[in-house]
Design a protein around this motif. Structure first.
Motif, PDB file in Angstrom:
ATOM      1  N   TRP A 103      40.411-150.331 -24.721  1.00  0.00           N
ATOM      2  CA  TRP A 103      41.068-150.192 -25.836  1.00  0.00           C
ATOM      3  C   TRP A 103      41.159-152.102 -26.701  1.00  0.00           C
ATOM      4  CZ3 TRP A 103      41.341-148.686 -21.057  1.00  0.00           C
ATOM      5  CH2 TRP A 103      41.918-149.017 -19.725  1.00  0.00           C
ATOM      6  N   VAL A 104      41.671-152.116 -27.277  1.00  0.00           N
ATOM      7  CA  VAL A 104      42.856-153.299 -27.943  1.00  0.00           C
ATOM      8  C   VAL A 104      44.020-153.455 -27.614  1.00  0.00           C
ATOM      9  CG1 VAL A 104      43.242-154.564 -29.489  1.00  0.00           C
ATOM     10  CG2 VAL A 104      40.610-153.197 -29.583  1.00  0.00           C
ATOM     11  N   ASP A 108      49.908-149.132 -25.166  1.00  0.00           N
ATOM     12  CA  ASP A 108      49.682-148.652 -24.402  1.00  0.00           C
ATOM     13  C   ASP A 108      47.687-148.622 -25.417  1.00  0.00           C
ATOM     14  OD1 ASP A 108      51.062-146.195 -24.484  1.00  0.00           O
ATOM     15  OD2 ASP A 108      49.587-145.802 -26.694  1.00  0.00           O
ATOM     16  N   HIS A 109      47.647-147.538 -23.798  1.00  0.00           N
ATOM     17  CA  HIS A 109      46.650-147.313 -24.004  1.00  0.00           C
ATOM     18  C   HIS A 109      45.914-146.873 -24.560  1.00  0.00           C
ATOM     19  CE1 HIS A 109      45.402-149.276 -19.689  1.00  0.00           C
ATOM     20  NE2 HIS A 109      45.769-150.250 -20.360  1.00  0.00           N
ATOM     21  N   GLU A 110      46.098-145.455 -25.157  1.00  0.00           N
ATOM     22  CA  GLU A 110      46.003-144.727 -26.117  1.00  0.00           C
ATOM     23  C   GLU A 110      46.071-145.482 -27.984  1.00  0.00           C
ATOM     24  OE1 GLU A 110      44.980-141.608 -26.007  1.00  0.00           O
ATOM     25  OE2 GLU A 110      44.222-142.143 -23.827  1.00  0.00           O
ATOM     26  N   MET A 116      41.000-150.317 -31.290  1.00  0.00           N
ATOM     27  CA  MET A 116      39.098-150.144 -30.937  1.00  0.00           C
ATOM     28  C   MET A 116      38.525-149.608 -32.393  1.00  0.00           C
ATOM     29  SD  MET A 116      36.773-151.920 -29.652  1.00  0.00           S
ATOM     30  CE  MET A 116      37.994-152.030 -27.967  1.00  0.00           C
ATOM     31  N   ARG A 117      38.270-148.259 -32.177  1.00  0.00           N
ATOM     32  CA  ARG A 117      37.633-147.085 -32.744  1.00  0.00           C
ATOM     33  C   ARG A 117      38.200-147.859 -34.515  1.00  0.00           C
ATOM     34  NH1 ARG A 117      40.850-142.776 -30.504  1.00  0.00           N
ATOM     35  NH2 ARG A 117      39.176-142.484 -28.630  1.00  0.00           N
ATOM     36  N   MET A 118      39.380-148.463 -35.442  1.00  0.00           N
ATOM     37  CA  MET A 118      39.203-149.063 -36.576  1.00  0.00           C
ATOM     38  C   MET A 118      38.860-149.946 -36.711  1.00  0.00           C
ATOM     39  SD  MET A 118      43.531-147.477 -37.324  1.00  0.00           S
ATOM     40  CE  MET A 118      43.825-148.300 -36.025  1.00  0.00           C
ATOM     41  N   TYR A 119      39.475-151.018 -35.048  1.00  0.00           N
ATOM     42  CA  TYR A 119      38.328-151.585 -35.473  1.00  0.00           C
ATOM     43  C   TYR A 119      36.322-152.407 -36.037  1.00  0.00           C
ATOM     44  CZ  TYR A 119      36.107-156.630 -34.342  1.00  0.00           C
ATOM     45  OH  TYR A 119      35.298-158.000 -34.198  1.00  0.00           O
ATOM     46  N   ILE A 120      35.812-151.025 -34.888  1.00  0.00           N
ATOM     47  CA  ILE A 120      34.287-151.245 -34.942  1.00  0.00           C
ATOM     48  C   ILE A 120      33.980-150.285 -36.198  1.00  0.00           C
ATOM     49  CG2 ILE A 120      32.334-150.078 -33.962  1.00  0.00           C
ATOM     50  CD1 ILE A 120      33.690-150.337 -31.081  1.00  0.00           C
ATOM     51  N   TYR A 121      34.929-149.640 -37.120  1.00  0.00           N
ATOM     52  CA  TYR A 121      34.720-148.951 -38.286  1.00  0.00           C
ATOM     53  C   TYR A 121      34.576-149.750 -39.418  1.00  0.00           C
ATOM     54  CZ  TYR A 121      35.701-147.001 -42.717  1.00  0.00           C
ATOM     55  OH  TYR A 121      35.503-147.267 -44.544  1.00  0.00           O
ATOM     56  N   THR A 202      35.883-162.356 -28.851  1.00  0.00           N
ATOM     57  CA  THR A 202      36.178-161.057 -27.982  1.00  0.00           C
ATOM     58  C   THR A 202      37.201-159.982 -27.400  1.00  0.00           C
ATOM     59  OG1 THR A 202      35.379-162.337 -26.478  1.00  0.00           O
ATOM     60  CG2 THR A 202      37.013-161.392 -25.601  1.00  0.00           C
ATOM     61  N   ILE A 203      36.912-158.656 -28.037  1.00  0.00           N
ATOM     62  CA  ILE A 203      38.180-157.476 -27.983  1.00  0.00           C
ATOM     63  C   ILE A 203      38.592-156.976 -26.768  1.00  0.00           C
ATOM     64  CG2 ILE A 203      38.517-155.953 -29.519  1.00  0.00           C
ATOM     65  CD1 ILE A 203      37.977-157.975 -31.523  1.00  0.00           C
TER      66      ILE A 203
END
Length: 203
Positions: A103-104, A108-110, A116-121, A202-203
């Protein structure tokens, strides 16, 4: 003269480091002994990057990896090593992305996982691509368990970005056989990519 490198019981990247030192000293034929498949895969990568051909034999619990400049049974891959396919580097910049958790941020982890998904996209849509995305520790779960991340990483890989995943970390979490995208790597390779990069995010 064949040089023997006994790396049994050594975890990555130690077998790779020991082998690289032998190569740097001028060894042209080596027999490396290891006791895990991750080390074998990392040694194959080292062989490819240093112009060696490889043979692998398993004797009980020990793998014997032979590095040779003239390995008869490996000649079928000589052309691939001599003229490897080069990725499309257009738009690729001198930086790497290091991901050490799922996670970023620290809230909150969710929420962090969605970020994280948005960052990699977002990386897939960036004008300036990284040369590599590096996964360690809990971050290695992403190219294994998160289907959205896997899809984005496959797109990055198709665009020429290297996806390197820590083999020791995969083994620690017991998910080495479930990796869906990326190359199993080691601390030696990952540290080398970070050192040589112009910038590390670094993320």
């Amino acid at each position: 003269m064949r040089v023997v490198v006994d790396a049994v019981g050594k975890s990555c990247p130690i077998p790779v480091v020991m082998t690289k030192k032998a190569i740097d000293k001028g060894a042209e034929e080596l027999l490396i002994k290891v006791d895990n498949q991750i080390a074998v895969e990392n040694l194959k990568k080292l062989a490819d990057s240093t112009g060696f051909l490889t043979e692998v034999h398993k004797k009980k619990e020990i793998y014997e990896v032979i590095f040779s400049k003239d390995c008869e049974s490996c000649k079928q891959i000589l052309d691939e090593i001599s003229s490897p396919q080069k990725p499309n580097l257009e738009g690729m910049q001198d930086y790497v992305v290091f991901i050490g958790k799922e996670w970023v941020g620290d809230g909150d982890h969710e929420l962090g996982k969605n970020l994280m998904r948005m960052y990699i996209y977002t990386l897939t849509e960036a004008e300036q691509l990284p040369s590599a995305v590096l996964f360690m520790n809990g971050g290695v779960k992403l190219p294994v368990e998160d289907e959205q991340v896997v899809e984005h990483l496959k797109k990055l890989s198709d665009m020429g970005v290297d996806i390197l995943v820590c083999g020791t970390c995969l083994n620690f979490y017991g998910i080495a056989e479930q990796l869906k995208i990326g190359t199993v790597s080691n601390m030696y390779d990952i540290a080398g990519r970070m050192t040589k990069a112009g910038k590390v995010i670094t993320i």
